[in-house]
Design an enzyme around this catalytic site. Structure first.
Site, PDB file in Angstrom:
ATOM      1  N   ALA A  61       0.860  -1.192   0.000  1.00  0.00           N
ATOM      2  CA  ALA A  61       0.000   0.000   0.000  1.00  0.00           C
ATOM      3  C   ALA A  61       0.895   1.240   0.000  1.00  0.00           C
ATOM      4  O   ALA A  61       2.023   1.190   0.482  1.00  0.00           O
ATOM      5  CB  ALA A  61      -0.867  -0.011   1.250  1.00  0.00           C
ATOM      6  N   GLY A 100       0.802  -5.078   1.005  1.00  0.00           N
ATOM      7  CA  GLY A 100      -0.315  -5.153   0.061  1.00  0.00           C
ATOM      8  C   GLY A 100       0.104  -5.771  -1.267  1.00  0.00           C
ATOM      9  O   GLY A 100      -0.739  -6.363  -1.962  1.00  0.00           O
ATOM     10  N   GLU A 103      -0.199  -9.329  -0.683  1.00  0.00           N
ATOM     11  CA  GLU A 103      -1.635  -9.632  -0.522  1.00  0.00           C
ATOM     12  C   GLU A 103      -2.334  -9.666  -1.883  1.00  0.00           C
ATOM     13  O   GLU A 103      -3.204 -10.502  -2.129  1.00  0.00           O
ATOM     14  CB  GLU A 103      -2.290  -8.586   0.392  1.00  0.00           C
ATOM     15  CG  GLU A 103      -1.803  -8.732   1.828  1.00  0.00           C
ATOM     16  CD  GLU A 103      -2.323  -7.635   2.731  1.00  0.00           C
ATOM     17  OE1 GLU A 103      -1.978  -6.469   2.495  1.00  0.00           O
ATOM     18  OE2 GLU A 103      -3.077  -7.941   3.658  1.00  0.00           O
ATOM     19  N   GLU A 123       3.879  -5.315   7.486  1.00  0.00           N
ATOM     20  CA  GLU A 123       2.980  -4.298   8.044  1.00  0.00           C
ATOM     21  C   GLU A 123       3.220  -4.067   9.530  1.00  0.00           C
ATOM     22  O   GLU A 123       3.089  -2.941  10.021  1.00  0.00           O
ATOM     23  CB  GLU A 123       1.520  -4.710   7.826  1.00  0.00           C
ATOM     24  CG  GLU A 123       1.006  -4.529   6.404  1.00  0.00           C
ATOM     25  CD  GLU A 123       1.276  -5.727   5.511  1.00  0.00           C
ATOM     26  OE1 GLU A 123       2.128  -6.572   5.873  1.00  0.00           O
ATOM     27  OE2 GLU A 123       0.638  -5.827   4.442  1.00  0.00           O
TER      28      GLU A 123
END
Ligand code: 3H9
Length: 715
Positions: A61, A100, A103, A123
């Protein structure tokens, strides 16, 4: 953005494009959503590959977006939509698939990576958990035990390890995108149900509850008050015990709590601080942009005590050949035995891709004549260091960089005895030097930009967080430590016990309180420095004021009583014997403190943990403001990186200057004024910079650098 292209034949290629790491910004997410829709709608497309531009899949992210309001399509439904596609989707992973990014790959049906790729869910290091389904999909793919390890530590894994764990389907030394394209073509039309991780059960060991309890207690112990590691375990407990949809709900709840916590902001600030300090600049205007670093291939270390040995190993691990010099025979013999073993152990642990540099041991300073850079690491004694520098100046070839591993002595004085003062800088390592991440690179007014750039570059090669700091007694780290230690000693005089002080600091998140730390490093270290400074020793009167300042003779008296800490089995605590590690409170210390107070007419009062934190931490922070005002550190990020990487400041509290902003500058000023008004606490006079920042409305820490520079221009 994400680019869509249809390759000859039937494969759609979606390429993430957001340099430098293809972070999943709003635009990238929108691009992916649109591209996936296009691939779905195009009847000619039978399969899809997602990859990243410039050999980097995705760094996760976009952390910069976390500071503002959320915009663009959210990540979770985007990944669900990819997983639900009825055409095979493969992630072609080159470079990194982190957070992310991984992910997103876990939402794909297949994962194919280049052998040099690195994967992970880091994270937790940003105060978060893998909140785009990672906490629920990864354990379903690789099992609960392995997922707990990866998610609670945030560690990166190589493609080889990821293949072994089952995260990857294939690894290649060739082009991962080409292989992924070929692969999805070969599986087009095959059923995808078993490839949708959200539909799978989570493989768990039979004693799942006891495993989770054990991990939780380990994590709580290790995390020193950090919330994210605990939340990661809770999310994984949900993965193990709940259906996927409920697990996702738990992930969302936990993520929301973390996201709004001060800790996540602190850890994200720490992430960017680390990068800011890497882009150093000096008050002269010198910076990476206008300075050239030399590439060092041969270096020397002078002095093979604990620090020198660690520095030799740190250099050799980067492939640099090292001449290791020690004039004391016994010390040299011991170092020649110990250092190669240290190097071998560390090289094995780091799985070095290239062989370490060759180390040659010598008792002759003349043997450094051919090296490009010397690091002096002799005893912390100015006259000895001056002697060594004079000698080096005569034996080294012209142009050799001369560095000192002093922890606070004057670099200019050392530079002055050489022919080329521009080539002298401080390289202040922290023990053990081959392990600790911090390196203070100390420049004097005459240090050349090239010398600073070379030391910073060398630090980077050694895996250090190098911070360029100006020359003053103690530089940044130790200069701030002084008022912190002073206040801790004053608190003992006023009625606190070493345990009370340590407990308050450990509760705050330091791995060790100041007295436990002092026992570990040895009380005699500071004693020697104070003796040299004329603050204690024969002929110095035992008063509570020395050289015009309040002074606590308590640590000197401990040394005089032979209580040097762990090495003598007794210090502020008692141990099982010399070298003992387990600290127990010692009634002797209580009596010693009572006697001392009685002798000096001090009446013990009850001291709260709040006062301990305020007195110790605000004293340290106040000195940080003085340091910024004196331009010894370029910005608050520099100070914070020094404290996080070198002094055990809890990372989830960002660093002392970030913490000051969190507490509120007005509050810090008010408390400093309060303590300062007490006649016996004169050292807490608030810094002028702190006052000015408060007067300017307490701007956020990110704005201080600009504020200070403006003030400097106007003053
Ligand atoms: C996440 O994914 C949350 C999700 O689970 C759930 C959401 C709902 N964003 O380190 P470098 C910048 S959380 C924005 O010097 P390297 C970095 O600031 C995220 N920017 O390069 C720097 O900028 P500048 C989980 C990022 O080659 C530049 O890129 N992901 C991001 O030594 C170069 O960085 C992570 O925790 C980002 N995600 O190392 C991975 N990443 O040039 C964090 C980097 O202006 N990133 N930047 O200073 C890293 O660990 C390293 O940057 C990486 C590259 C290994 C990727």
């Amino acid at each position: 953005m994400a680019r869509y292209s249809r390759l000859p034949g039937s494969v759609a290629l979606i390429t993430l494009h957001n340099p430098p790491v293809n972070a999943l910004s709003a635009a990238v997410r929108q691009g992916i959503v649109d591209a996936v829709q296009r691939a779905l709608k195009d009847p000619k497309v039978t399969s899809v590959v997602i990859c990243g531009q410039n050999g980097k899949f995705c760094g996760g992210a976009d952390i910069r977006e976390f500071a503002g309001p959320m915009s663009g399509p959210p990540l979770v439904p985007m990944i669900h939509a990819i997983e639900a596609v009825d055409k095979p989707v493969a992630a072609a992973i080159e470079g990194v698939a982190l957070g992310g990014g991984l992910e997103l790959a876990l939402g794909c049906h297949y994962r194919i990576a280049h052998s040099k790729a690195v994967l992970g869910l880091p994270e937790v290091t940003l105060g978060l958990l893998p909140g785009a389904g990672g906490s629920q999909r990864l354990p379903r793919l690789i099992g609960l035990t392995a997922a707990l390890d990866l998610i609670t530590t945030g560690r990166h894994v190589s493609a080889a390890e990821a293949l072994k764990l089952g995260i990857l389907d294939q690894v290649t030394d060739n082009n991962a995108v080409d292989l992924a394209v070929e692969f999805v073509r070969s599986v087009a039309g095959q059923p995808l149900d078993s490839r949708r991780l959200s539909t799978l059960p989570c493989p768990c060991p039979p004693d799942v509850d006891s495993l989770l309890d054990k991990v939780m207690s380990k994590v709580r112990q290790r995390s020193r008050g950090a919330l994210a590691p605990v939340a990661c375990v809770q999310a994984l407990r949900a993965a193990a015990s709940l259906p996927y949809a409920q697990g996702m709900e738990k992930e969302r709840e936990l993520m929301a709590t973390l996201f709004n916590s001060g800790q996540a902001r602190a850890l994200q600030y720490a992430f960017f601080s680390q990068r800011v300090v890497g882009k150093w600049s000096l008050p002269s205007g010198a910076s990476w942009d206008n300075s050239t670093a030399r590439t060092i291939s041969k270096a020397a270390v002078i002095g093979l005590g604990t620090m020198g040995r660690g520095i030799v190993v740190a250099l050799a691990l980067t492939g640099i050949s090292v001449v290791a010099v020690e004039t004391q025979e016994k010390q040299l013999a011991e170092a020649s035995r110990v250092v190669p073993a240290m190097l071998q152990r560390e090289a094995g642990r780091r799985r070095l891709a290239t062989p370490p540099g060759v180390i040659s041991f010598s008792s002759n300073l003349q043997d450094v004549s051919e090296v490009e850079l010397v690091i002096e690491a002799v005893f912390e004694d100015m006259s000895l260091k001056l002697q060594v520098f004079k000698h080096l100046a005569s034996v080294c070839r012209p142009g050799t960089l001369l560095c000192s591993n002093t922890s606070g002595l004057d670099i200019d004085q050392l530079a002055a005895v050489t022919q080329s003062p521009g080539l002298v800088v401080g390289m202040h390592f922290f023990a053990p030097a081959h392990v600790m991440k911090l390196l203070e690179v100390v420049y004097g007014p005459r240090s050349s930009p090239e010398a600073v750039a070379t030391a910073m570059q060398l630090g980077k090669r050694m895996g250090k967080v190098g911070v360029a700091v100006g020359n003053c007694p103690g530089f940044v780290g130790n200069r701030m430590l002084k008022p912190y230690l002073e206040q801790a000693n004053f608190l003992l005089e006023e009625g606190a016990t070493p345990q009370q002080v340590d407990e308050a600091l450990e509760e705050f998140g330091f791995p060790m309180g100041v007295f436990r730390m002092s026992d570990l490093s040895g009380l005699d270290v500071g004693w020697r420095i104070r003796k040299e400074a004329g603050l204690t020793g024969p002929g110095v009167e035992s008063t509570r004021t020395r050289q015009g300042r309040r002074y606590s003779p308590l640590p000197d008296q401990m040394c005089e009583a032979g209580r040097l800490g762990q090495k003598t089995g007794k210090g502020w605590y008692q141990y099982d014997g010399p070298g003992g590690r387990v600290a127990r409170s010692d009634p002797w210390v209580d009596i010693f403190l009572e006697t001392y107070r009685a002798e000096h007419g001090l009446v013990a009062r009850s001291i709260t943990p709040e006062e301990i934190l305020e007195r110790c931490l605000y004293a340290l922070i106040n000195e940080g403001f003085n340091i910024l005002q004196d331009a010894v550190a370029a910005g608050p990020e520099d100070i914070d990186a020094i404290y996080v990487f070198g002094y055990g400041w809890p990372r989830h509290r960002g660093g002392p200057m970030f913490h000051a902003g969190q507490v509120g500058l007005g509050r810090i000023l008010e408390r400093l004024n309060h303590h300062h008004s007490h006649p016996d606490v004169p050292h807490l006079k608030p810094s002028t910079l702190l006052r000015r920042l408060v007067a300017a409305g307490s701007p956020p820490v990110q704005k201080w650098r600009e504020f200070i520079n403006k003030e400097r221009v106007h003053s």
